[in-house]
Design an enzyme around this catalytic site. Structure first.
Site, PDB file in Angstrom:
ATOM      1  N   GLU A   1      42.221  -8.484 -14.344  1.00  0.00           N
ATOM      2  CA  GLU A   1      42.443  -9.445 -15.418  1.00  0.00           C
ATOM      3  C   GLU A   1      41.708 -10.743 -15.126  1.00  0.00           C
ATOM      4  OE1 GLU A   1      46.746  -9.471 -15.647  1.00  0.00           O
ATOM      5  OE2 GLU A   1      46.735  -7.708 -16.935  1.00  0.00           O
TER       6      GLU A   1
ATOM      7  N   CYS B   1      39.360 -18.214 -14.947  1.00  0.00           N
ATOM      8  CA  CYS B   1      40.084 -17.818 -13.746  1.00  0.00           C
ATOM      9  C   CYS B   1      39.732 -16.344 -13.513  1.00  0.00           C
ATOM     10  CB  CYS B   1      41.581 -18.006 -13.972  1.00  0.00           C
ATOM     11  SG  CYS B   1      42.573 -17.416 -12.605  1.00  0.00           S
TER      12      CYS B   1
ATOM     13  N   CYS C   1      45.673  -6.664  -4.487  1.00  0.00           N
ATOM     14  CA  CYS C   1      45.436  -7.701  -3.478  1.00  0.00           C
ATOM     15  C   CYS C   1      45.739  -7.183  -2.081  1.00  0.00           C
ATOM     16  CB  CYS C   1      46.289  -8.934  -3.759  1.00  0.00           C
ATOM     17  SG  CYS C   1      45.874 -10.301  -2.645  1.00  0.00           S
TER      18      CYS C   1
ATOM     19  N   CYS D   1      52.056 -11.822  -0.873  1.00  0.00           N
ATOM     20  CA  CYS D   1      52.903 -12.974  -1.212  1.00  0.00           C
ATOM     21  C   CYS D   1      54.086 -12.498  -2.063  1.00  0.00           C
ATOM     22  CB  CYS D   1      52.083 -14.010  -1.969  1.00  0.00           C
ATOM     23  SG  CYS D   1      50.599 -14.492  -1.072  1.00  0.00           S
TER      24      CYS D   1
ATOM     25  N   CYS E   1      54.342 -13.147  -6.015  1.00  0.00           N
ATOM     26  CA  CYS E   1      53.158 -12.877  -6.843  1.00  0.00           C
ATOM     27  C   CYS E   1      53.190 -11.466  -7.432  1.00  0.00           C
ATOM     28  CB  CYS E   1      51.913 -13.057  -5.981  1.00  0.00           C
ATOM     29  SG  CYS E   1      50.414 -12.537  -6.809  1.00  0.00           S
TER      30      CYS E   1
ATOM     31  N   ASN F   1      56.003 -19.446 -12.802  1.00  0.00           N
ATOM     32  CA  ASN F   1      56.455 -18.557 -13.867  1.00  0.00           C
ATOM     33  C   ASN F   1      57.124 -17.357 -13.234  1.00  0.00           C
ATOM     34  OD1 ASN F   1      54.974 -19.949 -16.128  1.00  0.00           O
ATOM     35  ND2 ASN F   1      53.452 -19.664 -14.518  1.00  0.00           N
TER      36      ASN F   1
ATOM     37  N   CYS G   1      49.749 -18.553 -13.624  1.00  0.00           N
ATOM     38  CA  CYS G   1      49.586 -18.318 -12.189  1.00  0.00           C
ATOM     39  C   CYS G   1      50.619 -17.339 -11.638  1.00  0.00           C
ATOM     40  CB  CYS G   1      49.757 -19.630 -11.436  1.00  0.00           C
ATOM     41  SG  CYS G   1      48.250 -20.531 -11.383  1.00  0.00           S
TER      42      CYS G   1
HETATM   43  S1  SF4 Z   1      49.122 -15.045  -4.474  1.00  0.00           S
HETATM   44 FE1  SF4 Z   1      48.949 -12.881  -5.066  1.00  0.00          FE
HETATM   45  S2  SF4 Z   1      46.777 -12.579  -5.512  1.00  0.00           S
HETATM   46 FE2  SF4 Z   1      46.963 -14.493  -4.327  1.00  0.00          FE
HETATM   47  S3  SF4 Z   1      46.730 -13.865  -2.166  1.00  0.00           S
HETATM   48 FE3  SF4 Z   1      48.930 -13.827  -2.577  1.00  0.00          FE
HETATM   49  S4  SF4 Z   1      49.324 -11.698  -3.178  1.00  0.00           S
HETATM   50 FE4  SF4 Z   1      47.128 -12.005  -3.355  1.00  0.00          FE
END
Ligand code: SF4
Length: 346
Positions: free
Chosen positions: A94, A107, A114, A118, A121, A296, A339
Protein backbone atom coordinates in the site's frame (compact mmCIF):
# COMPACT_ATOMS: atom_id res chain seq x y z
CA UNK A 1 11.15 -24.75 -23.46
CA UNK A 2 10.23 -21.08 -22.89
CA UNK A 3 13.05 -18.90 -21.60
CA UNK A 4 12.07 -16.52 -18.80
CA UNK A 5 12.64 -13.00 -20.05
CA UNK A 6 14.69 -10.65 -17.94
CA UNK A 7 13.22 -7.49 -16.38
CA UNK A 8 14.79 -4.75 -18.50
CA UNK A 9 14.82 -2.31 -15.58
CA UNK A 10 17.36 -4.46 -13.77
CA UNK A 11 19.89 -3.24 -16.39
CA UNK A 12 22.05 -0.18 -15.87
CA UNK A 13 22.31 2.39 -18.63
CA UNK A 14 25.73 1.00 -19.62
CA UNK A 15 24.32 -2.52 -19.82
CA UNK A 16 21.53 -1.27 -22.08
CA UNK A 17 24.06 0.48 -24.33
CA UNK A 18 26.11 -2.75 -24.47
CA UNK A 19 23.00 -4.73 -25.38
CA UNK A 20 22.39 -2.58 -28.45
CA UNK A 21 26.04 -2.69 -29.56
CA UNK A 22 26.08 -6.49 -29.18
CA UNK A 23 22.97 -6.61 -31.35
CA UNK A 24 24.48 -4.51 -34.13
CA UNK A 25 22.84 -1.21 -33.22
CA UNK A 26 24.13 2.12 -31.88
CA UNK A 27 24.98 2.54 -28.19
CA UNK A 28 22.86 5.71 -27.90
CA UNK A 29 19.78 3.56 -28.45
CA UNK A 30 20.42 2.39 -24.89
CA UNK A 31 20.12 6.01 -23.66
CA UNK A 32 16.79 6.39 -25.44
CA UNK A 33 15.40 3.23 -23.88
CA UNK A 34 16.72 4.23 -20.46
CA UNK A 35 14.89 7.54 -20.73
CA UNK A 36 11.66 5.76 -21.66
CA UNK A 37 11.99 3.34 -18.77
CA UNK A 38 12.72 5.87 -16.04
CA UNK A 39 12.03 9.49 -16.92
CA UNK A 40 8.93 8.66 -18.97
CA UNK A 41 8.01 5.58 -16.89
CA UNK A 42 6.88 3.58 -19.95
CA UNK A 43 4.97 0.39 -19.19
CA UNK A 44 5.28 -1.13 -22.65
CA UNK A 45 7.87 -1.26 -25.44
CA UNK A 46 5.14 -0.07 -27.80
CA UNK A 47 5.08 3.25 -25.93
CA UNK A 48 8.67 3.91 -27.09
CA UNK A 49 7.59 5.73 -30.20
CA UNK A 50 10.99 7.05 -31.28
CA UNK A 51 12.25 3.46 -31.74
CA UNK A 52 11.62 1.50 -34.92
CA UNK A 53 9.14 -1.38 -34.88
CA UNK A 54 12.05 -3.81 -35.36
CA UNK A 55 13.86 -2.42 -32.30
CA UNK A 56 10.73 -2.58 -30.17
CA UNK A 57 10.19 -6.18 -31.26
CA UNK A 58 13.79 -7.05 -30.38
CA UNK A 59 13.28 -5.61 -26.90
CA UNK A 60 10.04 -7.50 -26.54
CA UNK A 61 11.74 -10.75 -27.58
CA UNK A 62 14.38 -10.36 -24.88
CA UNK A 63 12.85 -8.48 -21.96
CA UNK A 64 9.77 -7.65 -19.92
CA UNK A 65 8.91 -4.47 -18.02
CA UNK A 66 7.75 -5.62 -14.59
CA UNK A 67 5.70 -2.58 -13.68
CA UNK A 68 3.29 -2.18 -10.80
CA UNK A 69 -0.45 -1.52 -11.13
CA UNK A 70 -2.76 0.47 -8.92
CA UNK A 71 -5.18 -2.32 -8.04
CA UNK A 72 -7.61 -0.29 -5.96
CA UNK A 73 -7.70 3.35 -4.92
CA UNK A 74 -9.64 4.76 -1.97
CA UNK A 75 -10.19 8.47 -1.39
CA UNK A 76 -10.67 9.84 2.10
CA UNK A 77 -12.92 12.75 3.08
CA UNK A 78 -9.74 14.73 3.82
CA UNK A 79 -8.29 14.20 0.32
CA UNK A 80 -5.90 11.41 1.31
CA UNK A 81 -5.66 8.64 -1.27
CA UNK A 82 -4.70 5.08 -0.36
CA UNK A 83 -3.56 2.75 -3.12
CA UNK A 84 -3.35 -1.01 -3.06
CA UNK A 85 -0.48 -1.63 -5.43
CA UNK A 86 -0.25 -4.94 -7.23
CA UNK A 87 3.28 -6.16 -7.91
CA UNK A 88 4.24 -8.30 -10.91
CA UNK A 89 3.98 -11.49 -8.81
CA UNK A 90 0.51 -10.61 -7.53
CA UNK A 91 1.56 -9.49 -4.04
CA UNK A 92 0.06 -6.25 -2.76
CA UNK A 93 1.59 -3.29 -0.92
CA UNK A 94 0.00 0.00 0.00
CA UNK A 95 1.06 3.57 -0.63
CA UNK A 96 -0.63 6.79 0.32
CA UNK A 97 -0.91 10.31 -1.07
CA UNK A 98 -1.30 12.87 1.71
CA UNK A 99 -2.27 16.38 0.61
CA UNK A 100 -2.04 19.54 2.73
CA UNK A 101 -2.61 23.18 1.79
CA UNK A 102 0.94 23.61 0.60
CA UNK A 103 2.27 20.20 -0.38
CA UNK A 104 1.50 16.63 -1.37
CA UNK A 105 3.44 13.82 0.24
CA UNK A 106 3.81 10.23 -0.92
CA UNK A 107 4.10 7.64 1.82
CA UNK A 108 5.68 4.59 0.16
CA UNK A 109 6.35 0.99 1.12
CA UNK A 110 9.73 -0.74 1.02
CA UNK A 111 8.78 -4.34 1.88
CA UNK A 112 5.78 -6.63 1.45
CA UNK A 113 4.92 -7.03 5.14
CA UNK A 114 7.74 -6.17 7.52
CA UNK A 115 10.89 -7.76 8.96
CA UNK A 116 10.22 -6.21 12.35
CA UNK A 117 7.60 -6.82 14.95
CA UNK A 118 6.33 -3.58 16.46
CA UNK A 119 3.38 -4.50 18.64
CA UNK A 120 1.28 -1.47 17.71
CA UNK A 121 1.59 -1.85 13.93
CA UNK A 122 -0.86 -3.51 11.55
CA UNK A 123 1.87 -4.25 8.99
CA UNK A 124 3.87 -6.30 11.50
CA UNK A 125 1.07 -8.88 11.51
CA UNK A 126 1.73 -9.65 7.86
CA UNK A 127 5.36 -10.71 8.47
CA UNK A 128 7.93 -10.03 5.78
CA UNK A 129 7.09 -11.73 2.49
CA UNK A 130 9.78 -10.10 0.40
CA UNK A 131 11.70 -6.90 -0.20
CA UNK A 132 10.52 -4.56 -2.91
CA UNK A 133 13.04 -4.03 -5.66
CA UNK A 134 14.17 -0.54 -6.60
CA UNK A 135 11.81 -0.10 -9.52
CA UNK A 136 8.79 -1.21 -7.47
CA UNK A 137 9.61 1.56 -4.99
CA UNK A 138 10.21 4.05 -7.80
CA UNK A 139 6.93 3.09 -9.50
CA UNK A 140 4.93 3.86 -6.37
CA UNK A 141 6.32 7.39 -6.44
CA UNK A 142 5.54 7.77 -10.15
CA UNK A 143 1.95 6.55 -9.57
CA UNK A 144 1.41 8.96 -6.68
CA UNK A 145 2.99 11.84 -8.58
CA UNK A 146 0.40 11.24 -11.33
CA UNK A 147 -2.41 11.30 -8.74
CA UNK A 148 -1.02 14.48 -7.22
CA UNK A 149 -1.10 16.18 -10.64
CA UNK A 150 -4.55 14.82 -11.42
CA UNK A 151 -6.33 15.54 -8.13
CA UNK A 152 -4.31 18.42 -6.68
CA UNK A 153 -2.99 20.15 -9.79
CA UNK A 154 0.66 20.05 -8.85
CA UNK A 155 3.48 17.60 -8.82
CA UNK A 156 4.43 15.58 -5.79
CA UNK A 157 6.42 17.66 -3.33
CA UNK A 158 7.66 15.21 -0.67
CA UNK A 159 8.26 11.51 -0.08
CA UNK A 160 8.37 9.63 3.21
CA UNK A 161 9.42 6.00 3.56
CA UNK A 162 6.83 5.27 6.24
CA UNK A 163 4.60 2.79 4.46
CA UNK A 164 4.88 -0.97 4.84
CA UNK A 165 8.26 -2.34 5.82
CA UNK A 166 11.49 -1.27 7.46
CA UNK A 167 13.46 0.62 4.77
CA UNK A 168 16.85 -0.05 6.33
CA UNK A 169 16.22 -3.80 6.09
CA UNK A 170 16.05 -3.25 2.32
CA UNK A 171 18.75 -0.62 2.19
CA UNK A 172 20.32 -1.30 -1.22
CA UNK A 173 17.02 -1.17 -3.08
CA UNK A 174 15.83 1.90 -1.18
CA UNK A 175 19.07 3.70 -2.09
CA UNK A 176 18.82 2.63 -5.73
CA UNK A 177 15.22 3.88 -5.86
CA UNK A 178 16.15 7.21 -4.27
CA UNK A 179 19.01 7.58 -6.78
CA UNK A 180 16.46 7.22 -9.58
CA UNK A 181 13.91 9.52 -7.90
CA UNK A 182 16.50 12.29 -7.48
CA UNK A 183 18.29 11.79 -10.80
CA UNK A 184 17.44 14.17 -13.68
CA UNK A 185 17.03 10.97 -15.73
CA UNK A 186 14.33 9.88 -13.26
CA UNK A 187 11.99 12.27 -11.44
CA UNK A 188 14.58 14.92 -10.61
CA UNK A 189 13.28 15.49 -7.07
CA UNK A 190 15.52 17.13 -4.46
CA UNK A 191 16.88 14.69 -1.88
CA UNK A 192 16.01 17.10 0.94
CA UNK A 193 12.34 16.45 0.13
CA UNK A 194 12.74 12.77 0.97
CA UNK A 195 12.64 11.31 4.48
CA UNK A 196 13.59 7.75 5.32
CA UNK A 197 11.94 6.67 8.53
CA UNK A 198 13.46 3.76 10.42
CA UNK A 199 12.80 1.95 13.64
CA UNK A 200 16.54 2.20 14.17
CA UNK A 201 19.07 -0.22 12.71
CA UNK A 202 22.33 1.20 14.10
CA UNK A 203 24.73 -0.43 11.63
CA UNK A 204 22.81 0.86 8.61
CA UNK A 205 22.39 4.36 10.08
CA UNK A 206 26.20 4.50 10.27
CA UNK A 207 26.47 3.19 6.74
CA UNK A 208 24.08 5.90 5.53
CA UNK A 209 26.31 8.51 7.15
CA UNK A 210 29.37 6.96 5.48
CA UNK A 211 27.53 6.88 2.14
CA UNK A 212 26.89 10.64 2.53
CA UNK A 213 23.21 10.33 1.69
CA UNK A 214 21.42 13.66 1.17
CA UNK A 215 17.92 12.73 2.35
CA UNK A 216 16.47 13.23 5.84
CA UNK A 217 16.44 10.68 8.61
CA UNK A 218 13.54 10.03 10.97
CA UNK A 219 13.54 7.46 13.76
CA UNK A 220 10.41 5.86 15.20
CA UNK A 221 11.46 6.13 18.79
CA UNK A 222 8.28 5.79 20.91
CA UNK A 223 10.26 5.33 24.11
CA UNK A 224 13.69 6.32 25.37
CA UNK A 225 13.58 3.72 28.14
CA UNK A 226 15.22 0.45 27.15
CA UNK A 227 12.66 -1.94 28.76
CA UNK A 228 9.62 0.04 27.63
CA UNK A 229 10.90 0.23 24.06
CA UNK A 230 11.68 -3.50 23.99
CA UNK A 231 8.16 -4.28 25.20
CA UNK A 232 6.56 -2.36 22.31
CA UNK A 233 9.30 -2.89 19.70
CA UNK A 234 10.84 -6.27 20.53
CA UNK A 235 13.74 -5.92 18.06
CA UNK A 236 15.06 -3.26 20.47
CA UNK A 237 16.52 -6.21 22.39
CA UNK A 238 18.81 -6.79 19.39
CA UNK A 239 19.37 -3.12 18.49
CA UNK A 240 19.23 -1.44 21.91
CA UNK A 241 18.82 2.29 22.48
CA UNK A 242 22.42 2.71 23.53
CA UNK A 243 23.59 1.44 20.11
CA UNK A 244 20.96 3.56 18.36
CA UNK A 245 22.14 6.62 20.23
CA UNK A 246 25.74 5.97 19.28
CA UNK A 247 24.75 5.50 15.61
CA UNK A 248 22.77 8.76 15.66
CA UNK A 249 25.71 10.61 17.16
CA UNK A 250 27.84 9.21 14.34
CA UNK A 251 25.18 10.30 11.81
CA UNK A 252 25.15 13.85 13.14
CA UNK A 253 28.92 14.09 13.37
CA UNK A 254 29.23 13.11 9.69
CA UNK A 255 26.17 14.82 8.15
CA UNK A 256 25.47 17.73 10.50
CA UNK A 257 21.79 17.09 9.85
CA UNK A 258 19.10 16.98 12.51
CA UNK A 259 17.16 13.79 13.14
CA UNK A 260 13.39 13.69 13.61
CA UNK A 261 12.06 11.42 16.33
CA UNK A 262 8.61 10.03 15.61
CA UNK A 263 6.80 9.37 18.84
CA UNK A 264 3.35 8.10 19.75
CA UNK A 265 2.08 8.47 23.31
CA UNK A 266 -0.06 5.55 24.47
CA UNK A 267 -2.28 5.33 27.45
CA UNK A 268 -0.58 3.47 30.32
CA UNK A 269 2.51 2.60 28.24
CA UNK A 270 4.67 5.70 27.84
CA UNK A 271 2.60 8.52 29.33
CA UNK A 272 4.40 8.79 32.69
CA UNK A 273 6.68 11.56 33.89
CA UNK A 274 9.68 9.24 33.68
CA UNK A 275 8.91 8.52 30.01
CA UNK A 276 8.93 12.25 29.28
CA UNK A 277 12.16 12.77 31.23
CA UNK A 278 13.86 9.93 29.34
CA UNK A 279 12.83 11.44 25.98
CA UNK A 280 14.11 14.87 27.01
CA UNK A 281 17.46 13.31 27.97
CA UNK A 282 17.62 11.33 24.70
CA UNK A 283 16.98 14.53 22.74
CA UNK A 284 20.02 16.17 24.27
CA UNK A 285 22.50 13.88 22.52
CA UNK A 286 22.21 15.42 19.06
CA UNK A 287 20.20 18.25 17.45
CA UNK A 288 16.74 16.91 16.73
CA UNK A 289 13.04 17.60 16.64
CA UNK A 290 10.14 15.51 17.87
CA UNK A 291 6.94 14.69 15.99
CA UNK A 292 4.20 13.54 18.34
CA UNK A 293 1.97 11.43 16.13
CA UNK A 294 -1.69 10.77 16.67
CA UNK A 295 -2.29 7.03 16.97
CA UNK A 296 -4.99 5.05 15.21
CA UNK A 297 -5.94 1.91 17.09
CA UNK A 298 -5.70 -1.17 14.90
CA UNK A 299 -8.06 -3.13 17.16
CA UNK A 300 -9.46 -2.91 20.67
CA UNK A 301 -6.15 -4.07 22.11
CA UNK A 302 -3.67 -2.62 24.55
CA UNK A 303 -2.58 0.35 22.41
CA UNK A 304 -4.82 3.37 22.85
CA UNK A 305 -3.94 6.99 22.24
CA UNK A 306 -3.00 8.77 25.49
CA UNK A 307 -5.08 11.61 26.91
CA UNK A 308 -4.75 15.18 25.68
CA UNK A 309 -3.29 16.02 29.10
CA UNK A 310 -0.48 13.47 28.72
CA UNK A 311 0.35 14.81 25.27
CA UNK A 312 0.35 18.38 26.55
CA UNK A 313 2.75 17.29 29.31
CA UNK A 314 5.12 16.01 26.66
CA UNK A 315 4.85 19.24 24.67
CA UNK A 316 5.45 21.55 27.62
CA UNK A 317 8.41 19.53 28.93
CA UNK A 318 10.08 19.33 25.52
CA UNK A 319 9.53 23.04 24.88
CA UNK A 320 10.87 23.89 28.31
CA UNK A 321 14.12 22.26 27.18
CA UNK A 322 14.10 24.10 23.84
CA UNK A 323 13.33 20.95 21.87
CA UNK A 324 11.23 21.58 18.77
CA UNK A 325 8.02 19.55 18.91
CA UNK A 326 5.19 19.22 16.39
CA UNK A 327 1.93 17.39 16.78
CA UNK A 328 1.03 15.39 13.68
CA UNK A 329 -2.65 14.67 13.23
CA UNK A 330 -3.30 11.50 11.29
CA UNK A 331 -4.82 11.66 7.84
CA UNK A 332 -7.01 9.21 5.98
CA UNK A 333 -8.32 7.49 9.11
CA UNK A 334 -11.64 6.66 7.46
CA UNK A 335 -9.84 4.52 4.85
CA UNK A 336 -7.27 2.92 7.19
CA UNK A 337 -4.48 4.91 5.56
CA UNK A 338 -3.14 6.48 8.73
CA UNK A 339 0.16 5.66 10.40
CA UNK A 340 0.41 2.04 11.50
CA UNK A 341 -2.79 1.05 9.69
CA UNK A 342 -1.38 -0.24 6.40
CA UNK A 343 -2.19 -3.91 6.38
CA UNK A 344 -3.62 -4.90 3.02
CA UNK A 345 -7.17 -5.14 4.29
CA UNK A 346 -8.19 -4.95 0.66
S1 SF4 B 1 6.13 0.18 12.57
FE1 SF4 B 1 5.38 -1.58 11.40
S2 SF4 B 1 6.17 -1.28 9.33
FE2 SF4 B 1 7.36 0.06 10.71
S3 SF4 B 1 9.14 -1.19 11.34
FE3 SF4 B 1 7.57 -1.54 12.90
S4 SF4 B 1 6.50 -3.38 12.19
FE4 SF4 B 1 7.63 -2.59 10.44
Amino acid sequence: MTVKKKDIRALTKDQLRDFFVENGDKAFRGNQVYEWLWHKAAHSFDDMTNLSKVTRQMLDDNFVINHIEVDTMQRSNDGTIKNAIKLHDGLIVESVLIPTETRTTACVSSQVGCSLDCKFCATARLKRMRNLNADEIYDQVVAIDKQSRLYHNHKLSNIVFMGMGEPLMNYNNVIKAIDKITSPEGLGMAARRITVSTSGVPKIIKKMADDEVRFNLAVSLHSAIEEVRTSIMPFNATFPLKDLREALEYWYEKTKRKVTYEYVVWNGINDRKEDINALVEFCKYIPCKVNLIEYNPIDDGEFQQASERAINNYISNLEMHDIVVNVRRSRGKDIDAACGQLANKS
